[in-house]
Design a protein around this motif. Structure first.
Motif, PDB file in Angstrom:
ATOM      1  N   ILE A   1     -16.143 -51.077 -47.345  1.00  0.00           N
ATOM      2  CA  ILE A   1     -15.604 -52.390 -47.707  1.00  0.00           C
ATOM      3  C   ILE A   1     -14.086 -52.356 -47.835  1.00  0.00           C
ATOM      4  CG2 ILE A   1     -17.733 -53.264 -48.774  1.00  0.00           C
ATOM      5  CD1 ILE A   1     -16.581 -52.500 -51.491  1.00  0.00           C
ATOM      6  N   ALA A   2     -13.508 -51.152 -47.773  1.00  0.00           N
ATOM      7  CA  ALA A   2     -12.047 -51.048 -47.836  1.00  0.00           C
ATOM      8  C   ALA A   2     -11.450 -51.407 -46.478  1.00  0.00           C
ATOM      9  CB  ALA A   2     -11.646 -49.628 -48.219  1.00  0.00           C
ATOM     10  N   GLU A   3     -10.233 -51.897 -46.519  1.00  0.00           N
ATOM     11  CA  GLU A   3      -9.539 -52.233 -45.277  1.00  0.00           C
ATOM     12  C   GLU A   3      -8.546 -51.126 -44.947  1.00  0.00           C
ATOM     13  OE1 GLU A   3     -10.037 -54.815 -43.288  1.00  0.00           O
ATOM     14  OE2 GLU A   3     -11.640 -55.570 -44.591  1.00  0.00           O
ATOM     15  N   PRO A   4      -8.380 -50.843 -43.683  1.00  0.00           N
ATOM     16  CA  PRO A   4      -7.382 -49.822 -43.313  1.00  0.00           C
ATOM     17  C   PRO A   4      -5.967 -50.294 -43.639  1.00  0.00           C
ATOM     18  CG  PRO A   4      -8.296 -50.877 -41.354  1.00  0.00           C
ATOM     19  CD  PRO A   4      -9.084 -51.385 -42.521  1.00  0.00           C
ATOM     20  N   GLN A   5      -5.117 -49.331 -43.963  1.00  0.00           N
ATOM     21  CA  GLN A   5      -3.716 -49.670 -44.233  1.00  0.00           C
ATOM     22  C   GLN A   5      -2.962 -49.873 -42.937  1.00  0.00           C
ATOM     23  OE1 GLN A   5      -2.176 -46.480 -46.580  1.00  0.00           O
ATOM     24  NE2 GLN A   5      -3.313 -47.094 -48.427  1.00  0.00           N
ATOM     25  N   PHE A   6      -3.433 -49.215 -41.910  1.00  0.00           N
ATOM     26  CA  PHE A   6      -2.689 -49.217 -40.658  1.00  0.00           C
ATOM     27  C   PHE A   6      -3.666 -48.995 -39.511  1.00  0.00           C
ATOM     28  CE2 PHE A   6      -0.618 -46.607 -37.360  1.00  0.00           C
ATOM     29  CZ  PHE A   6       0.355 -47.491 -36.949  1.00  0.00           C
ATOM     30  N   VAL A   7      -3.499 -49.792 -38.455  1.00  0.00           N
ATOM     31  CA  VAL A   7      -4.410 -49.668 -37.322  1.00  0.00           C
ATOM     32  C   VAL A   7      -3.610 -49.446 -36.045  1.00  0.00           C
ATOM     33  CG1 VAL A   7      -6.193 -50.809 -35.933  1.00  0.00           C
ATOM     34  CG2 VAL A   7      -6.110 -51.179 -38.413  1.00  0.00           C
ATOM     35  N   GLN A   8      -4.046 -48.448 -35.322  1.00  0.00           N
ATOM     36  CA  GLN A   8      -3.435 -48.144 -34.035  1.00  0.00           C
ATOM     37  C   GLN A   8      -4.460 -48.556 -32.989  1.00  0.00           C
ATOM     38  OE1 GLN A   8      -2.263 -44.082 -34.302  1.00  0.00           O
ATOM     39  NE2 GLN A   8      -1.236 -44.068 -32.339  1.00  0.00           N
ATOM     40  N   GLU A   9      -4.203 -49.702 -32.327  1.00  0.00           N
ATOM     41  CA  GLU A   9      -5.221 -50.239 -31.427  1.00  0.00           C
ATOM     42  C   GLU A   9      -5.302 -49.437 -30.133  1.00  0.00           C
ATOM     43  OE1 GLU A   9      -7.486 -52.328 -32.016  1.00  0.00           O
ATOM     44  OE2 GLU A   9      -6.732 -53.315 -33.835  1.00  0.00           O
ATOM     45  N   LYS A  10      -6.440 -49.456 -29.558  1.00  0.00           N
ATOM     46  CA  LYS A  10      -6.569 -48.778 -28.265  1.00  0.00           C
ATOM     47  C   LYS A  10      -5.800 -49.577 -27.224  1.00  0.00           C
ATOM     48  CE  LYS A  10     -11.180 -50.730 -27.913  1.00  0.00           C
ATOM     49  NZ  LYS A  10     -12.293 -50.481 -28.794  1.00  0.00           N
ATOM     50  N   GLY A  11      -5.247 -48.838 -26.274  1.00  0.00           N
ATOM     51  CA  GLY A  11      -4.484 -49.495 -25.218  1.00  0.00           C
ATOM     52  C   GLY A  11      -3.216 -50.155 -25.718  1.00  0.00           C
ATOM     53  N   SER A  12      -2.781 -49.774 -26.928  1.00  0.00           N
ATOM     54  CA  SER A  12      -1.608 -50.428 -27.487  1.00  0.00           C
ATOM     55  C   SER A  12      -0.329 -49.754 -27.025  1.00  0.00           C
ATOM     56  CB  SER A  12      -1.681 -50.389 -29.016  1.00  0.00           C
ATOM     57  OG  SER A  12      -1.616 -49.035 -29.439  1.00  0.00           O
ATOM     58  N   GLY A  13      -0.474 -48.847 -26.097  1.00  0.00           N
ATOM     59  CA  GLY A  13       0.709 -48.150 -25.626  1.00  0.00           C
ATOM     60  C   GLY A  13       1.057 -46.964 -26.503  1.00  0.00           C
ATOM     61  N   LEU A  14       0.281 -46.711 -27.490  1.00  0.00           N
ATOM     62  CA  LEU A  14       0.561 -45.587 -28.390  1.00  0.00           C
ATOM     63  C   LEU A  14      -0.182 -44.337 -27.932  1.00  0.00           C
ATOM     64  CD1 LEU A  14       0.474 -47.608 -31.700  1.00  0.00           C
ATOM     65  CD2 LEU A  14       2.475 -46.531 -30.671  1.00  0.00           C
ATOM     66  N   GLY A  15      -0.725 -44.395 -26.749  1.00  0.00           N
ATOM     67  CA  GLY A  15      -1.273 -43.158 -26.170  1.00  0.00           C
ATOM     68  C   GLY A  15      -2.692 -42.855 -26.579  1.00  0.00           C
ATOM     69  N   ILE A  16      -3.443 -43.832 -27.051  1.00  0.00           N
ATOM     70  CA  ILE A  16      -4.810 -43.489 -27.415  1.00  0.00           C
ATOM     71  C   ILE A  16      -5.823 -43.978 -26.395  1.00  0.00           C
ATOM     72  CG2 ILE A  16      -4.520 -43.038 -29.859  1.00  0.00           C
ATOM     73  CD1 ILE A  16      -5.248 -45.942 -30.373  1.00  0.00           C
ATOM     74  N   GLN A  17      -5.303 -44.423 -25.271  1.00  0.00           N
ATOM     75  CA  GLN A  17      -6.193 -44.560 -24.111  1.00  0.00           C
ATOM     76  C   GLN A  17      -6.170 -43.180 -23.472  1.00  0.00           C
ATOM     77  OE1 GLN A  17      -7.221 -47.851 -22.448  1.00  0.00           O
ATOM     78  NE2 GLN A  17      -8.573 -46.526 -21.262  1.00  0.00           N
ATOM     79  N   GLN A  18      -7.280 -42.448 -23.601  1.00  0.00           N
ATOM     80  CA  GLN A  18      -7.253 -41.063 -23.105  1.00  0.00           C
ATOM     81  C   GLN A  18      -8.179 -40.896 -21.927  1.00  0.00           C
ATOM     82  OE1 GLN A  18      -7.656 -38.172 -26.148  1.00  0.00           O
ATOM     83  NE2 GLN A  18      -5.779 -38.865 -27.126  1.00  0.00           N
ATOM     84  N   GLU A  19      -7.973 -39.840 -21.215  1.00  0.00           N
ATOM     85  CA  GLU A  19      -8.825 -39.568 -20.065  1.00  0.00           C
ATOM     86  C   GLU A  19     -10.233 -39.209 -20.527  1.00  0.00           C
ATOM     87  OE1 GLU A  19      -7.263 -36.717 -17.312  1.00  0.00           O
ATOM     88  OE2 GLU A  19      -5.285 -37.676 -17.428  1.00  0.00           O
ATOM     89  N   ALA A  20     -11.170 -39.509 -19.666  1.00  0.00           N
ATOM     90  CA  ALA A  20     -12.544 -39.104 -19.957  1.00  0.00           C
ATOM     91  C   ALA A  20     -12.582 -37.590 -20.152  1.00  0.00           C
ATOM     92  CB  ALA A  20     -13.466 -39.518 -18.831  1.00  0.00           C
ATOM     93  N   GLY A  21     -13.360 -37.151 -21.087  1.00  0.00           N
ATOM     94  CA  GLY A  21     -13.469 -35.703 -21.316  1.00  0.00           C
ATOM     95  C   GLY A  21     -12.446 -35.193 -22.321  1.00  0.00           C
ATOM     96  N   SER A  22     -11.445 -35.974 -22.615  1.00  0.00           N
ATOM     97  CA  SER A  22     -10.489 -35.547 -23.637  1.00  0.00           C
ATOM     98  C   SER A  22     -11.094 -35.870 -25.001  1.00  0.00           C
ATOM     99  CB  SER A  22      -9.180 -36.311 -23.461  1.00  0.00           C
ATOM    100  OG  SER A  22      -9.415 -37.691 -23.633  1.00  0.00           O
ATOM    101  N   SER A  23     -10.423 -35.495 -26.056  1.00  0.00           N
ATOM    102  CA  SER A  23     -11.010 -35.792 -27.363  1.00  0.00           C
ATOM    103  C   SER A  23     -10.001 -36.484 -28.264  1.00  0.00           C
ATOM    104  CB  SER A  23     -11.564 -34.525 -28.002  1.00  0.00           C
ATOM    105  OG  SER A  23     -10.516 -33.642 -28.290  1.00  0.00           O
ATOM    106  N   ALA A  24     -10.537 -37.183 -29.260  1.00  0.00           N
ATOM    107  CA  ALA A  24      -9.694 -37.962 -30.159  1.00  0.00           C
ATOM    108  C   ALA A  24      -8.828 -37.020 -31.008  1.00  0.00           C
ATOM    109  CB  ALA A  24     -10.574 -38.835 -31.044  1.00  0.00           C
ATOM    110  N   PRO A  25      -7.683 -37.505 -31.453  1.00  0.00           N
ATOM    111  CA  PRO A  25      -6.754 -36.622 -32.188  1.00  0.00           C
ATOM    112  C   PRO A  25      -7.159 -36.441 -33.650  1.00  0.00           C
ATOM    113  CG  PRO A  25      -5.810 -38.801 -31.968  1.00  0.00           C
ATOM    114  CD  PRO A  25      -7.120 -38.846 -31.253  1.00  0.00           C
ATOM    115  N   CYS A  26      -8.360 -35.916 -33.869  1.00  0.00           N
ATOM    116  CA  CYS A  26      -8.807 -35.641 -35.228  1.00  0.00           C
ATOM    117  C   CYS A  26      -8.144 -34.362 -35.692  1.00  0.00           C
ATOM    118  CB  CYS A  26     -10.315 -35.429 -35.276  1.00  0.00           C
ATOM    119  SG  CYS A  26     -11.219 -36.668 -34.376  1.00  0.00           S
ATOM    120  N   GLN A  27      -8.096 -34.204 -36.994  1.00  0.00           N
ATOM    121  CA  GLN A  27      -7.456 -32.987 -37.491  1.00  0.00           C
ATOM    122  C   GLN A  27      -8.361 -31.773 -37.265  1.00  0.00           C
ATOM    123  OE1 GLN A  27      -5.599 -33.576 -41.243  1.00  0.00           O
ATOM    124  NE2 GLN A  27      -5.189 -31.388 -41.555  1.00  0.00           N
ATOM    125  N   TYR A  28      -9.655 -31.938 -37.439  1.00  0.00           N
ATOM    126  CA  TYR A  28     -10.532 -30.768 -37.392  1.00  0.00           C
ATOM    127  C   TYR A  28     -11.586 -30.795 -36.291  1.00  0.00           C
ATOM    128  CZ  TYR A  28      -8.445 -29.717 -41.896  1.00  0.00           C
ATOM    129  OH  TYR A  28      -7.556 -29.445 -42.888  1.00  0.00           O
TER     130      TYR A  28
END
Lengths: 736, 736
Positions: B27-54
């Motif tokens: 029920i909490a809202e995020p403080q900050f959202v980085q949208e996909k395809g927003s030019g911030l580089g989170i449209q990634q190639e297939a087979g790549s993985s999300a930038p999680c810490q672990y």
């Protein structure tokens, strides 16, 4: 109430009610019999009880009742192959050999009927109830202060064992029921099974892997799929071509093939075993004399009437089909007998389903319908439809003798083997069993699961089956049903290195469970502990043979050995033979465990089969670190542990160099038994032994006394003697 | 692969794939959202993985995969209501709320879907996978070195919690999902249930027995048989006549009746609930818009589409039928939803049976036939036939949102209660649940067995469900299915005195399981420990309320509290609130157990509720004698345990005299929370507290500082202070 009394010895008395069926469990004869109505006062009034020393036995309309008032701290041991802990107080059991796929905590009966129980506490005594049908044993379940056995018959023989010590009670019992089956020595090797290695290639691949990966192995099993349409004493020639040559080839690699034999014979016109049995009237009948049929793996089957000596002889000879092709070991399965369904039962269930068609049935009707299909297997009505022919010409309903069926199948095999080659030992073990069947074969502990709970169960079952003479025994290592993890299999092997039958077995549809089917680390650990098993074989074999000859157990609970109050709660450690105590890790993700030492012991902490730490640990409670690669073996004071090198299989082991680890307090004496391992000639005195004595002389110097007798393979002896101060000295001795 | 990133805080990040269904878990809202395809580089190639810490998150045709390489000593905690030990490494789970009668060791899912897991080891982090359909979680099961989660969708939100401490990871998670449901204070009393107390007389007899035998009790349950033909919101007037007067009479004795409500609504023309739901289109539909029907207890049922706010509102108001008659507590059952069978499934099974008629079917055909009936319940096809109506006018297949159904039923009840009386707390707990449902009610741990294994499971499940916010929780004490022994029930109560929901419950067909249904000795023991529970209520209630408000757990595993390597293997002891550690006896016939103390603790060994021994035990391993009458409670250093006298029920307890046991090392501070226990006014600041501080001053003299705030019932305080040298001093203080 009338009964007779049979006295077998000062500490063994039997009370005989009615005309008990001759189960063959007890082969000893009473020394003295006091007949009922003999004027000696044992014709008693109804409601009175028999003059037992400890229990009350009364007769009622519904059968015979045994009762005993349990004191607060009383513990109950025995019960053979049954669920629960070592101390079975608070549980409910029944004797009814059952094909039970799920060994749940409250299952009242499994595959074996072993109503031998020992009460330890205010009084110390044991009971054996010699009846092959159903009884219930409430060991303080419904009433925590009451042991009550209800035997659903008026014909039973009840034995009371009153020797002071638990060991003597077991010896007394075992001396009645005779010496156990002796397997060949190679059967102490590691064995690999799966339902199924489907063809020759699959087996060859297993063998190749074991040898290539340097994991010792003595045999690979053939589960039901080796047969043609699950027909006993047939071979699927397509999947297993050129069988006898292949068997010989595998033997050259030190591998034996062990095929399964099921109790049910496929009903098929073209199948000679069925045809013969049919023509000769060898199958079990219904009340009206028809052949009793029910479905098992092959579909509809007939069931050899193993109660008839002639049938047993016929059946026993059938194994020759495979022994002629080089096979010398078998396992008898589905011999409770398991019945998937009877045509009558199935017909009723289908009719039940038809009645529910196109109706909005209520929920109780629904559960009744579901139950009609759920309960098709091993239905009581189907068992009650079976009649056996007895030697005296009379018939008996299966209900009365159910628990003997499986073991009479194994008796048939044992009698057959004797006819085939009376000198040779064959490997034979069974799923179903009852007291007395230990003379014909071993047992495995049935279709367990890959659950840590069932590893624990393996530990607590071993002393129980041992007490009943089933010394050649073990569980499906890693668990039969479900998927094992590498950790579970590692820990299971660490316990099973001590069980005479060490067989990894897994069910169809589960992941591969061979030691190499997991990760590299697990493989390395399992390899080391399987090698350790081979190093222990001189000890295990010797302890096994001496226990068999002297009516002892191989596995023995601590509470029955030590008077010490703290030892009474130890459920997860066992004595293994005369020298060792094992303390397996039985929990997942554990890096250690608690251990209670009832006396100072020498910890032999094994990392590799030939690499270990020695440490003396004092009497008391300890927490012992044990990483996955580690297992703990404890030597008792003044005990000796003989070891040899490992090899790819038992017969390839070089026995010329024997090592002995000695934990010396004052004087350690050990007798290491040996024989040829393949014949029954030991019965004619062809036994060899090495007697080792290590002691302090008057000057507190360690002295050795080593005596060889008979034909021994051992030539060099290396003795590592650890004293009470953890000082080790090594002696090298030549054995003449 | 496209995804967006939501940052909730420095240590909480979510990765959003596709268009996840709005589960309402967070029920909490995020403080900050980085949208996909927003030019911030989170449209990634297939087979790549999300930038999680672990972890690595990848998308594949079959859904989303999370992978993490497990190091040797890594442990995994959490997973809510699931099988296994605290450390769940080596197990396989899936999220699929299931009506599972048998909680077997390898069951992958039970009634709750709680995919929150914590990894402790080389890295320390937690994951929450916000998806209401199926996922599998392999925690090193198939590959011991690999954690892998497979989510069967492309629409999911995955949270990574990277705070350094486990407690903070849980706090972070809980701060996202909101504060837990708060029960009335009387719900911390002992509760007695059975399927079923069949009529008024049966209930009256139970109440009479409890009061006569001086066993505290706050409520008695009505299982399904109180209804007319199992129809929700009806009463069987014959067996439960004059209901509201009776409810009032029982209340005078301090007993509340707690009726069950099932999810399925009986399809019956004369039944108003069904008629209304039908007319308004409130039931779940099939793809073609027909009413989905399947059989549960009442026979064929329709299932309210709780996904619609209007349906929830309708349903929530229905409870008024019973609240109007004085009822203020309920349990929601069968809401996975359990489906015994669908007409389609039954028809297919019957047709299958007909096809087998008069044929000699093969064994595989037989097992297929048996399976057709065996697998009728909770069939995947039946779930897939259900469609839910969403607020935006679209529909969603049940398969995608299965795990939310039950908790939306409980949400309906909670929303209904608020409408009925927005101030009042109602007792409400559910069988099915998912993450987020903790805001609407508690859960019980489902239909367990009277097995020692399930007592152990109760222990290991509590921290898991607590982490997900299910603080009001407990197992069926004594076990639901099967027969309990008096010993099992005694030991179970000794653990359950700590669980907020303390309810003894047993299945139809089992022996009576009330504390008085066994032997005198057991009755005396149970009475004492139930009284002890009542003495602990100020502590348990205060700890509960503070944990709820501060996103803490009530039960907490030792490995997550102590860095100490020896604490990492402790699976059978738990911290209970801030002051206590429990170490229940979990084995039959035990007269003691091993305990590991990660720090010096004060043993409070309870024999009677008001009679106990105090002993300081040092950090390390111990073997602790604990006879059946004994239970061990440990106080942590510098902790305070508040106690009051017991009474027949919670609201009858005299709270004027408060005792506190203090184990003083240097400075013990404790805040004892209190409120009216029946309203939600605490949310408006109507909270009271007693702050107790006991410390050594500069002269090493013990000083006390006691501050009362708000409306407190406590007037006299007796402080028993035990110092490090086991010296006890007693202080009496008046509280203003």
């Amino acid at each position: 109430m009338t009964f007779s009394i049979q006295r077998f010895s000062a500490s063994v008395t039997a009370f005989v009610f009615g005309q008990p069926f001759s189960t063959g469990a007890v082969i000893a004869e009473p020394q003295f019999v006091q007949e009922k109505g003999s004027g000696l006062g044992i014709q008693q009034e109804a409601g009175s009880s028999a003059p037992c020393q400890y229990v009350s036995i009364t007769e009622a309309d519904d059968g015979i009742h045994i009762r005993y008032a349990l004191a607060e701290g009383d513990a109950i041991y025995g019960l053979g192959q049954n669920m629960g802990k070592l101390n079975k107080r608070g549980q409910l059991f029944k004797t009814w050999c059952s094909d039970e796929f799920r060994h749940l905590p409250d299952k009242a009966s499994l595959y074996g009927a072993h109503p031998f129980l020992m009460i330890k506490g205010e009084n110390n005594f044991a009971l054996f109830i010699d009846y092959p049908g159903e009884m219930t044993l409430d060991l303080g379940f419904f009433d925590t202060h009451q042991l009550s056995v209800h035997i659903l018959t008026h014909n039973v023989r009840i034995f009371e064992f009153t020797a002071a010590s638990a060991r003597q009670q077991v010896r007394d019992f075992r001396s009645l029921i005779g010496q156990p089956y002796i397997p060949p020595r190679w059967a102490f090797g590691y064995q690999q099974c799966r339902w199924s290695y489907h063809d020759k290639n699959a087996v060859d691949e297993v063998v190749e892997k074991f040898r290539h990966l340097d994991i010792p192995c003595d045999s690979v099993y053939l589960d039901i799929d080796y047969m043609e349409e699950f027909k006993d004493f047939t071979l699927d020639q397509h999947r297993f071509p050129d069988f006898s040559n292949w068997v010989a080839e595998l033997r050259l690699q030190g591998i034996r093939l062990i095929p399964i034999i099921d109790a049910g014979v496929k009903v098929a016109e073209s199948y000679s075993v069925y045809q013969e049995g049919c023509e000769k009237g060898y199958f079990c009948k219904t009340e009206t004399g028809e052949e009793f049929q029910a479905a098992v793996w092959p579909g509809l089957c007939a069931f050899p009437d193993f109660f008839q000596p002639e049938v047993r002889q016929w059946w026993g000879k059938k194994y020759q089909f495979l022994t002629d092709q080089g096979i010398d070991g078998f396992w008898n399965d589905m011999n409770e007998p398991a019945l998937f369904y009877s045509p009558q039962g199935l017909e009723q269930a289908i009719a039940h389903a038809e009645q529910c068609k196109d109706r909005n049935i209520g929920v109780h009707e629904f559960f009744a319908l579901k139950g009609a299909f759920d309960n098709l297997s091993n239905r009581r009505e189907d068992y009650q439809a079976i009649w056996h022919q007895l030697e005296d010409g009379s018939r008996i309903n299966h209900e009365q003798v159910h628990n003997l069926y499986g073991q009479k199948m194994t008796q048939a095999a044992a009698e057959g083997f004797k006819q085939l080659d009376r000198d040779k030992r064959f490997l034979m073990f069974s799923r179903a069993s009852a007291v007395g069947g230990h003379r014909y074969g071993g047992i495995w502990l049935g279709d367990n699961h890959s659950w840590w709970e069932h590893l624990k169960l393996n530990v607590t079952m071993m002393p129980g089956v041992n007490m009943c003479g089933y010394l050649y025994s073990g569980a499906d290592v890693g668990g039969f049903a479900g998927n094992a993890t590498s950790e579970l299999l590692c820990r299971w092997i660490q316990f099973a290195v001590f069980t005479p039958l060490l067989r990894n077995h897994a069910c169809m549809g589960t992941r591969n469970q061979e030691p190499y089917a997991f990760d590299e680390r697990a493989l390395n650990i399992m390899r080391q502990h399987i090698k350790l098993r081979y190093r222990l074989i001189p000890y295990l074999y010797s302890e096994f043979m001496l226990a068999a000859q002297n009516n002892e157990s191989l596995f023995w609970p601590l509470p029955l050995e030590y008077a010490d109050p703290a030892a009474q709660n130890v459920e997860d450690q066992l004595l293994v033979g005369r020298s060792l105590m094992c303390a397996p890790v039985l929990e997942s993700n554990a890096s250690g465990r608690y251990v209670y030492l009832p006396e100072n012991m020498l910890l032999w902490k094994v990392r590799q089969h030939d690499e270990f730490d020695l440490k003396i640990m004092s009497q008391g409670h300890h927490h012992l670190p044990l990483e996955l690669a580690d297992m703990a073996v404890f030597l008792r004071p003044d005990s000796v542990l003989p070891l040899v090198d490992s090899a790819h299989h038992v017969e390839a082991q070089d026995l010329s160099s024997l090592e002995c680890l000695v934990y010396l307090h004052s004087s350690a004496e050990y007798l290491l038994y040996h024989d040829d391992g393949v014949t029954h000639n030991w019965q004619q005195g062809k036994q060899a032994s090495l007697k080792i004595k290590v002691f302090y002389d008057a000057e507190k110097e360690i002295q050795l006394d080593v005596k060889a007798e008979g034909d021994l393979p051992y030539q060099q002896l290396k003795l590592t003697i650890v004293d009470q101060f953890e000082q080790a000295v090594v002696h090298h001795i030549s054995i003449d």
